[in-house]
Structures are given as structure tokens and as C-alpha cells.
Design an enzyme around this catalytic site. Structure first.
Site, PDB file in Angstrom:
ATOM      1  CB  ALA A 124      -0.926  -0.017   1.212  1.00 43.65           C
ATOM      2  CB  SER A 132       4.978   9.681 -10.978  1.00 44.31           C
ATOM      3  OG  SER A 132       4.377   8.976 -12.033  1.00 44.31           O
ATOM      4  CD1 TRP A 156      -7.092   3.035  -8.169  1.00 43.97           C
ATOM      5  CD2 TRP A 156      -5.218   4.053  -8.805  1.00 43.97           C
ATOM      6  NE1 TRP A 156      -7.444   4.200  -8.792  1.00 43.97           N
ATOM      7  CE2 TRP A 156      -6.308   4.850  -9.195  1.00 43.97           C
ATOM      8  CE3 TRP A 156      -3.932   4.492  -9.101  1.00 43.97           C
ATOM      9  CZ2 TRP A 156      -6.158   6.060  -9.862  1.00 43.97           C
ATOM     10  CZ3 TRP A 156      -3.775   5.699  -9.767  1.00 43.97           C
ATOM     11  CH2 TRP A 156      -4.882   6.471 -10.141  1.00 43.97           C
ATOM     12  CB  ILE A 157      -4.129  -1.417  -2.559  1.00 44.08           C
ATOM     13  CG1 ILE A 157      -3.843   0.028  -2.124  1.00 44.08           C
ATOM     14  CG2 ILE A 157      -3.147  -2.421  -1.941  1.00 44.08           C
ATOM     15  CD1 ILE A 157      -2.544   0.639  -2.640  1.00 44.08           C
ATOM     16  CD  GLU A 363       5.087  -3.485  -9.367  1.00 43.50           C
ATOM     17  OE1 GLU A 363       6.292  -3.723  -9.295  1.00 43.50           O
ATOM     18  OE2 GLU A 363       4.207  -4.338  -9.137  1.00 43.50           O
ATOM     19  CD  GLU A 367       5.510   8.534 -19.709  1.00 40.00           C
ATOM     20  OE1 GLU A 367       4.994   7.837 -18.810  1.00 40.00           O
ATOM     21  OE2 GLU A 367       5.236   8.384 -20.916  1.00 40.00           O
TER      22      GLU A 367
HETATM   23  N1  COS Z   1      17.078   1.467  -4.479  1.00 41.30           N
HETATM   24  C1  COS Z   1      17.599   1.991  -3.342  1.00 41.30           C
HETATM   25  N2  COS Z   1      17.593   3.325  -3.073  1.00 41.30           N
HETATM   26  C2  COS Z   1      17.054   4.133  -3.985  1.00 41.30           C
HETATM   27  C3  COS Z   1      16.487   3.664  -5.188  1.00 41.30           C
HETATM   28  C4  COS Z   1      16.534   2.271  -5.432  1.00 41.30           C
HETATM   29  N3  COS Z   1      16.021   1.754  -6.546  1.00 41.30           N
HETATM   30  N4  COS Z   1      16.007   4.708  -5.894  1.00 41.30           N
HETATM   31  C5  COS Z   1      16.256   5.808  -5.178  1.00 41.30           C
HETATM   32  N5  COS Z   1      16.891   5.472  -4.026  1.00 41.30           N
HETATM   33  C6  COS Z   1      17.361   6.382  -2.969  1.00 41.30           C
HETATM   34  C7  COS Z   1      18.259   7.469  -3.565  1.00 41.30           C
HETATM   35  O1  COS Z   1      19.593   7.028  -3.656  1.00 41.30           O
HETATM   36  C8  COS Z   1      18.084   8.602  -2.558  1.00 41.30           C
HETATM   37  O2  COS Z   1      18.914   8.323  -1.457  1.00 41.30           O
HETATM   38  P1  COS Z   1      19.589   9.538  -0.588  1.00 41.30           P
HETATM   39  O3  COS Z   1      18.424  10.292   0.000  1.00 41.30           O
HETATM   40  O4  COS Z   1      20.411   8.844   0.426  1.00 41.30           O
HETATM   41  O5  COS Z   1      20.374  10.366  -1.559  1.00 41.30           O
HETATM   42  C9  COS Z   1      16.638   8.447  -2.107  1.00 41.30           C
HETATM   43  O6  COS Z   1      16.260   7.085  -2.414  1.00 41.30           O
HETATM   44  C10 COS Z   1      15.689   9.403  -2.807  1.00 41.30           C
HETATM   45  O7  COS Z   1      15.832   9.184  -4.209  1.00 41.30           O
HETATM   46  P2  COS Z   1      15.455  10.289  -5.311  1.00 41.30           P
HETATM   47  O8  COS Z   1      16.079  11.587  -4.893  1.00 41.30           O
HETATM   48  O9  COS Z   1      15.828   9.744  -6.639  1.00 41.30           O
HETATM   49  O10 COS Z   1      13.886  10.385  -5.128  1.00 41.30           O
HETATM   50  P3  COS Z   1      12.785  11.151  -5.960  1.00 41.30           P
HETATM   51  O11 COS Z   1      11.764  11.658  -5.023  1.00 41.30           O
HETATM   52  O12 COS Z   1      13.422  12.114  -6.908  1.00 41.30           O
HETATM   53  O13 COS Z   1      12.007   9.990  -6.785  1.00 41.30           O
HETATM   54  C11 COS Z   1      11.576   8.344  -8.427  1.00 41.30           C
HETATM   55  C12 COS Z   1      12.605   9.071  -7.541  1.00 41.30           C
HETATM   56  C13 COS Z   1      10.787   9.295  -9.297  1.00 41.30           C
HETATM   57  C14 COS Z   1      12.410   7.436  -9.277  1.00 41.30           C
HETATM   58  C15 COS Z   1      10.621   7.537  -7.516  1.00 41.30           C
HETATM   59  O14 COS Z   1       9.778   8.392  -6.800  1.00 41.30           O
HETATM   60  C16 COS Z   1       9.800   6.549  -8.290  1.00 41.30           C
HETATM   61  O15 COS Z   1      10.259   5.466  -8.659  1.00 41.30           O
HETATM   62  N6  COS Z   1       8.501   6.893  -8.519  1.00 41.30           N
HETATM   63  C17 COS Z   1       7.550   5.960  -9.095  1.00 41.30           C
HETATM   64  C18 COS Z   1       6.808   5.322  -7.982  1.00 41.30           C
HETATM   65  C19 COS Z   1       6.055   4.140  -8.448  1.00 41.30           C
HETATM   66  O16 COS Z   1       6.604   3.236  -9.059  1.00 41.30           O
HETATM   67  N7  COS Z   1       4.766   4.145  -8.127  1.00 41.30           N
HETATM   68  C20 COS Z   1       3.943   3.059  -8.409  1.00 41.30           C
HETATM   69  C21 COS Z   1       3.391   2.579  -7.105  1.00 41.30           C
HETATM   70  S1  COS Z   1       3.466   0.899  -6.856  1.00 41.30           S
HETATM   71  S2  COS Z   1       2.137   0.187  -8.049  1.00 41.30           S
END
Ligand code: COS
Length: 380
Positions: A124, A132, A156-157, A363, A367
Site C-alpha cells: 500500500a 509517480s 488502487w491496491i 510500478e 516516463e
Molecule cells: N534502491 C535503493 N535506493 C534508492 C532507489 C533504489 N532503486 N532509488 C532511489 N533510491 C534512494 C536514492 O539514492 C536517494 O537516497 P539519498 O536520499 O540517500 O540520496 C533516495 O532514495 C531518494 O531518491 P530520489 O532523490 O531519486 O527520489 P525522488 O523523489 O526524486 O524519486 C523516483 C525518484 C521518481 C524514481 C521515484 O519516486 C519513483 O520510482 N517513482 C515511481 C513510484 C512508483 O513506481 N509508483 C507506483 C506505485 S506501486 S504500483
């Protein structure tokens, strides 16, 4: 990198293929029509050990490598994507938070029942204002003595309607952004937790998504997964795995559609000859076959990296991006090759065309995958 599958994984793939052909394929359309998978089939999936693929052996799972997980996900996606989705929460987003960061006691108590499929887990994270931009979620967790009190709403869980356990992402301090996110293991019968009605969607009729409301849910501090503030990284780690699983599933679905297209192109006669004799059709088959092989290579590369213990975030995102978009193209071609038949309910191309669409959204949208890949390139 070894492109040959190890013998035991090749055999595992064959076993799952036989199961899919014998038990799942014949009911693929029934699942779509009834919006549920029959209990007897869920039992067979449990008996085969499918619910515990990636759960460590000491907790009753099969302890499969990332590569092994991909082999199974590809095969399991050949009949109806709902079969994979039903078990994927226990094999990924609904269990891995506990595997990666749960206390030994919490793991001992809950992993065996998730591995057997006796209990169902779900993840969740998503909220109306946090899709995003996952770090902007509004669900709060406030410490109160030896407990946390959780307030918020998730949408949407997947599998929430049948889940026994929820990996809930909440913030202990919104001003900290992603560094305030914290994960909790929340049991379904926790007072204040309610699951809303299943929400209608374009496809994947056979598994459901629902809203989850957390209205002052009290959980013990021992239900926290990792430390306060570790939740975002934990979620991202879990999503790396989920993205790879979606990539492998895309390959399995596209492969199945290609086989259906080839069969149809060979046997459908128009203007006195099989439509496959038209180059316009033959080239769609050629392009699809080529792209499927390329996609499978990306899945293997990402799984290989993961299994060597290397950070595979970029590779998981590349695999998900390319494979989900490739499967979308193949599904579109499949509808085209089937012609009018491909538009009709009950046709395999029509169902996959709708079902696969979400692979480019959940997930992490395409983009977001491009963002993850390009940031990794630019930041080195
Ligand atoms: N594994 C481990 N750590 C990670 C990581 C990963 N795959 N991706 C990011 N991190 C860490 C970063 O290294 C950063 O660490 P520090 O704070 O120590 O520097 C921290 O997490 C924050 O990362 P970042 O600054 O890149 O975060 P953002 O808020 O800019 O977001 C995205 C990054 C956009 C890539 C992320 O929010 C994302 O994947 N969004 C999509 C979410 C998603 O998939 N939603 C669907 C829901 S599930 S159905």
C-alpha cells in the site's frame, strides 16, 4: 553473462509451462468473464509452490534467484496475466519489505504463511496525490509510546480485497520528504483499517484493486520494517524487483501473442491464400519475434546483475521500459493480424491488448523508468 539457463531453471520453466497449458489456459477466458480465479486453481497454484518463489527457503519458500523468478513469471503470463498478478504480491511487493527489513520475529511469524499462499500480502504505497511522486504521500505514522498511529488513504491496491497483510508506506515527518517515509506491516483486522469496494478498470479482470483506509490504526513499533526514514529506499528496492517481474511477464505475454499470430496468419485465408503470404503481415511477425528476443535479453541481463548482488536499478528500469512497450506493440500488431476478430471479446489479442496496457503505468510509468535510467547515466 551466461545466456543458457541452468538445467534446474530450464526444468522449472517446463514444469510451469505444462501447468499453464493444462490448468490455466483452458480457464483463461472464464477468469476474465467471472472476474475471479476459481478456488480450485488457486489451490493448485499453492500446491505447486508458486506463492513462495522468492521467499527464502528457511521460511518455507523456494528461495529462487531473480533469474528463476523471471523464468516462472514469463511462463505464468502465457494464459491470462491475472494468474501472475494473483501470486506476484506474495512474491514481490507484498512480501519483500518483510524479507528485506522485517524483524526476525515478524519474518518467522508471517513469511511461512505467505510462502504457502495460506495468507496474502499486498503493498500500500499509492495515494490520490502520490503516484509517480511517491515521496509526497500524506499517510502519517505518529509514534505513541510503544506504538504508531497510522492515518491515511491508499488507492488502487492490488489484492487488497483478499489481503491478510498490508505493507503500508507512511511518513513520520512530512517536512523530511522521502527521508520521512517509513514502512509498516499492518494486519487486516487492525481496528481502523477498512478496504473499500473494488474499483472497475480497463482490464485484468480476474484480480482486483481497491482503496484502503487507515483511520487511526495502531500498530506496535515491532511492526515497523526497518528504521524510521528507511521506507522510501525500501519501497524503491522492492519496486526494482517488481519492475523486473513485469518485464519478464511482458516477454511471456508477447511470446504467447506471437504464437497466436503465427498460427492465425498461417491458417486464415483471404484472396485465396494464407494472409501470412502478404509481406505486410509477415513483417509484423518478424518484427515481433525480433523484439521479443531483444526484450528477453534485457530481462536476463538485469536478473544476472541482481543475482550477482550488484545494484540493478537502471537495468530493472530498462527491462521494464523496453519489455512493457514491446509487449504493447506486439499486442497492437496481434489485433491487426487478427483483423475484426482481434477486436471482439473472447479473442486473445483483444484481452491482452487491454491487460498489458497497465504494464506501462504501474510500478512506475514509462516516463519514470526513463527518468531513473537517464539520472543514473547522468549521475554516473
Ligand atoms: N534502491 C535503493 N535506493 C534508492 C532507489 C533504489 N532503486 N532509488 C532511489 N533510491 C534512494 C536514492 O539514492 C536517494 O537516497 P539519498 O536520499 O540517500 O540520496 C533516495 O532514495 C531518494 O531518491 P530520489 O532523490 O531519486 O527520489 P525522488 O523523489 O526524486 O524519486 C523516483 C525518484 C521518481 C524514481 C521515484 O519516486 C519513483 O520510482 N517513482 C515511481 C513510484 C512508483 O513506481 N509508483 C507506483 C506505485 S506501486 S504500483
Amino acid at each position: 553473462m551466461d545466456l543458457e539457463l541452468p538445467e534446474e531453471l530450464r526444468l522449472l520453466g517446463q514444469t510451469v509451462r505444462r501447468f499453464v497449458t493444462r490448468e490455466l489456459d483452458p480457464i483463461a477466458d472464464q477468469v476474465e468473464r467471472e472476474n475471479r480465479i476459481p478456488e480450485s486453481v488457486l489451490r493448485s497454484m499453492r500446491d505447486l509452490g508458486l506463492y513462495g518463489l522468492v521467499i527464502p527457503k528457511e521460511h518455507g519458500g523456494l528461495g529462487l534467484s531473480a533469474l528463476g523468478m523471471c523464468v516462472v513469471m514469463e511462463e505464468l503470463s502465457r494464459a491470462n496475466l491475472c494468474f501472475r498478478i494473483m501470486i506476484t504480491t506474495n512474491n514481490g511487493i507484498g512480501s519483500l519489505g518483510l524479507v528485506y527489513a522485517g524483524s526476525p520475529e515478524l519474518q518467522r511469524r508471517h513469511l511461512p504463511e505467505l510462502a504457502s499462499g495460506e495468507k496474502i500480502g499486498c503493498f500500500a504505497l499509492t495515494e490520490p496525490e502520490a503516484g509517480s511522486d511517491a515521496a509526497s504521500l500524506r499517510t502519517t505514522a505518529t509514534r505513541d509510546g510503544g506504538e504508531y498511529v497510522i492515518h491515511g488513504a491508499k488507492i488502487w491496491i492490488t489484492n487488497a480485497d483478499i489481503a491478510d497483510y498490508f505493507t503500508v508506506m507512511a511518513t513520520v515527518d512530512r517536512s523530511l520528504g522521502s527521508r520521512g517515509l517509513t514502512a509498516f506491516w499492518v494486519e487486516r483486522d487492525t481496528p481502523g483499517l477498512t478496504v473499500g469496494r473494488s474499483e472497475p478498470k480497463m482490464g485484468l479482470h480476474g484480480t482486483r484493486v481497491a482503496e484502503v483506509l487507515l483511520d487511526g490504526c495502531r500498530v506496535p513499533a515491532s511492526a515497523r520494517l526497518g528504521e524510521e526514514g528507511d521506507g522510501f529506499k525500501l519501497a524503491m528496492r522492492v519496486l526494482d524487483h517488481g519492475r523486473l517481474s513485469i518485464a519478464a511477464s511482458s516477454v511471456g505475454a508477447a511470446q504467447r501473442l506471437l504464437e497466436a499470430m503465427v498460427e492465425h496468419a498461417r491458417t486464415r485465408v483471404q484472396f485465396g491464400r494464407p494472409i501470412a503470404e502478404n509481406q505486410a503481415i509477415a513483417w509484423m511477425l518478424a518484427d515481433s519475434a525480433t523484439e521479443i528476443e531483444a526484450a528477453r535479453g534485457l530481462v536476463l541481463a538485469a536478473a544476472w546483475k541482481k543475482d550477482r548482488g550488484e545494484r540493478a536499478t537502471r537495468h530493472c528500469s530498462m527491462a521494464k521500459l523496453y519489455c512493457s512497450e514491446m509487449a504493447g506493440r506486439v499486442a497492437d500488431r496481434a489485433v491487426q493480424v487478427f483483423g475484426g476478430m482481434g477486436y471482439m471479446s473472447g479473442n486473445i489479442a483483444e484481452r491482452y491488448y487491454r491487460d498489458l496496457r497497465v504494464y506501462r503505468l504501474y510500478e512506475g510509468t514509462s516516463e519514470i523508468q526513463r527518468l531513473v535510467i537517464s539520472r543514473d547515466l547522468l549521475e554516473g
